[in-house]
Design a protein around this motif. Structure first.
Motif, mmCIF file in Angstrom:
data_model
loop_
_atom_site.group_PDB
_atom_site.id
_atom_site.type_symbol
_atom_site.label_atom_id
_atom_site.label_comp_id
_atom_site.label_asym_id
_atom_site.label_seq_id
_atom_site.Cartn_x
_atom_site.Cartn_y
_atom_site.Cartn_z
ATOM 1 N N GLN A 36 0.886 -1.069 0.004
ATOM 2 C CA GLN A 36 0.447 -0.253 -0.030
ATOM 3 C C GLN A 36 1.077 1.148 0.190
ATOM 4 O O GLN A 36 1.565 1.218 0.976
ATOM 5 N N TYR A 37 0.333 2.342 -0.654
ATOM 6 C CA TYR A 37 1.204 3.501 -0.737
ATOM 7 C C TYR A 37 0.819 4.265 -0.358
ATOM 8 O O TYR A 37 -0.924 5.173 -1.175
ATOM 9 N N THR A 46 -3.721 5.494 -2.507
ATOM 10 C CA THR A 46 -4.498 5.897 -1.527
ATOM 11 C C THR A 46 -3.475 7.793 -1.017
ATOM 12 O O THR A 46 -2.855 7.441 -0.800
ATOM 13 N N VAL A 47 -4.475 8.872 -0.874
ATOM 14 C CA VAL A 47 -4.062 10.130 -0.677
ATOM 15 C C VAL A 47 -4.756 10.531 0.821
ATOM 16 O O VAL A 47 -6.406 9.684 0.646
ATOM 17 N N ALA A 48 -4.364 11.168 1.789
ATOM 18 C CA ALA A 48 -5.045 11.008 2.689
ATOM 19 C C ALA A 48 -4.716 12.587 3.215
ATOM 20 O O ALA A 48 -2.868 12.622 2.788
ATOM 21 N N LEU A 49 -5.842 13.646 3.207
ATOM 22 C CA LEU A 49 -6.059 14.906 3.354
ATOM 23 C C LEU A 49 -5.056 15.492 5.298
ATOM 24 O O LEU A 49 -6.204 14.092 5.679
ATOM 25 N N LEU A 79 -3.341 17.810 -5.915
ATOM 26 C CA LEU A 79 -3.904 16.371 -6.612
ATOM 27 C C LEU A 79 -4.524 16.428 -7.598
ATOM 28 O O LEU A 79 -4.305 15.715 -9.074
ATOM 29 N N VAL A 80 -3.735 17.613 -8.585
ATOM 30 C CA VAL A 80 -3.868 17.929 -9.899
ATOM 31 C C VAL A 80 -2.166 18.373 -10.092
ATOM 32 O O VAL A 80 -2.078 19.577 -9.185
ATOM 33 N N ASN A 94 -3.802 6.465 -10.516
ATOM 34 C CA ASN A 94 -4.833 5.086 -10.324
ATOM 35 C C ASN A 94 -4.898 5.398 -8.652
ATOM 36 O O ASN A 94 -5.244 4.345 -8.622
ATOM 37 N N LEU A 95 -5.122 6.457 -8.626
ATOM 38 C CA LEU A 95 -6.134 6.520 -6.912
ATOM 39 C C LEU A 95 -7.285 5.912 -6.962
ATOM 40 O O LEU A 95 -7.967 5.821 -7.544
ATOM 41 N N ARG A 96 -7.141 5.091 -5.664
ATOM 42 C CA ARG A 96 -8.091 3.920 -5.044
ATOM 43 C C ARG A 96 -9.111 4.737 -4.371
ATOM 44 O O ARG A 96 -10.422 4.580 -4.121
ATOM 45 N N ARG A 97 -8.658 5.408 -2.924
ATOM 46 C CA ARG A 97 -9.395 6.166 -1.889
ATOM 47 C C ARG A 97 -8.749 7.219 -2.080
ATOM 48 O O ARG A 97 -7.535 8.019 -1.824
#
Length: 296
Positions: A99-100, A134-137, A148-149, A159-162
């Motif tokens: 997981q990244y 996954t990106v978490a803020l 994000l852009v 390929n962001l899933r979450r």
């Protein structure tokens, strides 16, 4: 800004070349670095500090009790660059097995030209942006979400899933037109949410209504990724009661900082901060009634 690497290259950083040397020492270790990244390892985790850039702010942003700015009484220890407070802008990638997880995304080209190096930092570290699922803020201020852009307008992480946004800040996130493509995809989360077996969200409200830290733990060691808990490291460890003009609730931010610093000073805990001088990772220790930051 949009360089891409073979996704397989990311596997190399996850596997690491020196992890086995830590069998008897689980402390966070610095294992590789470049201009825009520093890699750390502890137990079976890899953490990569990523430099997005910096922002210069007037000294008046630092506040005393009662929301009062400093004038001629500015503490001597406050570090200035050309008369300004220079804040690093950092993000952190946690690689937990396959997981990244990227904590914050920088500002890309949405704010100042001194920011926007995150994708270059990933490439320099040998991590393909396609590998990030996954990106978490920590919160939804501009220097944490707009990456994000990508600068060319594409999705920075295709390929962001979450996409995890603090529950209290969903409406603020949705208000950014630049991020409108993500409104249907973002997921709210709160205190105690498990991003992976090793990563847990920790409420850290004050700087913003949903401001969140992340507890990254493995093998009895912890890295506390604490977002904007500290803006001015040259003084806020020594004087944690000082606040920031843009804290949504300065008193709550002050209380949260005190609690987090007390925890950070415990044995086996390291910290990573969005505005600590790059790479923004180190240890906190007690210094009388105050604290001291030891960069790693």
């Amino acid at each position: 800004m949009t360089r891409r690497n073979d996704p397989g290259a990311a596997g190399a950083i996850a596997a690491g070349t020196v992890k086995n040397t830590f069998a008897g020492d689980r402390r966070l270790k610095r294992t590789a670095s470049g201009t825009n990244f520093v890699r750390y390892e502890f137990d079976d985790l890899v953490v990569v500090a990523l430099r997005d850039g910096h922002v210069d702010m007037p000294p008046s942003r630092l506040r005393q009790a009662g929301d009062r700015p400093f004038g001629s009484d500015m503490p001597a220890g406050v570090k200035l660059v050309d008369g300004h407070l220079r804040l690093s802008v950092n993000a952190f990638l946690v690689i937990d097995r396959d997981q990244y997880v990227l904590i914050d995304t920088g500002a890309a080209n949405a704010w100042l030209p001194t920011m926007g190096s995150l994708l270059d930092a990933l490439a320099e570290a040998g991590v393909a942006r396609e590998s990030i699922g996954t990106v978490a803020l920590t919160h939804t201020h501009e220097d944490h979400v707009h990456g994000l852009v990508a600068a060319d307008g594409s999705d920075a992480f295709p390929n962001l899933r979450r996409l995890l946004v603090p529950r209290e800040e969903i409406s603020r996130f949705d208000g950014y037109e630049r991020l409108s493509r993500f409104r249907q995809a973002r997921l709210p989360f709160g205190d105690g949410f498990k991003l992976s077996d090793s990563i847990t969200a920790v409420q850290a409200h004050g700087h913003e209504v949903g401001h969140t830290a992340f507890d990254v733990s493995s093998g009895g060691e912890t890295l506390l990724i604490w977002g904007d808990l500290v803006h001015v490291p040259s003084i806020q460890f020594e004087r944690p009661e000082l606040t920031w003009e843009y804290d949504a609730n300065q008193q709550q931010a002050r209380v949260t900082r005190a609690k987090m610093l007390e925890r950070a000073a415990q044995r086996g805990v390291s910290v990573a901060g969005a505005h600590l001088d790059f790479p923004g990772v180190g240890h906190v220790e007690r210094a009388g009634q105050a604290y001291r930051f030891l960069p790693l």
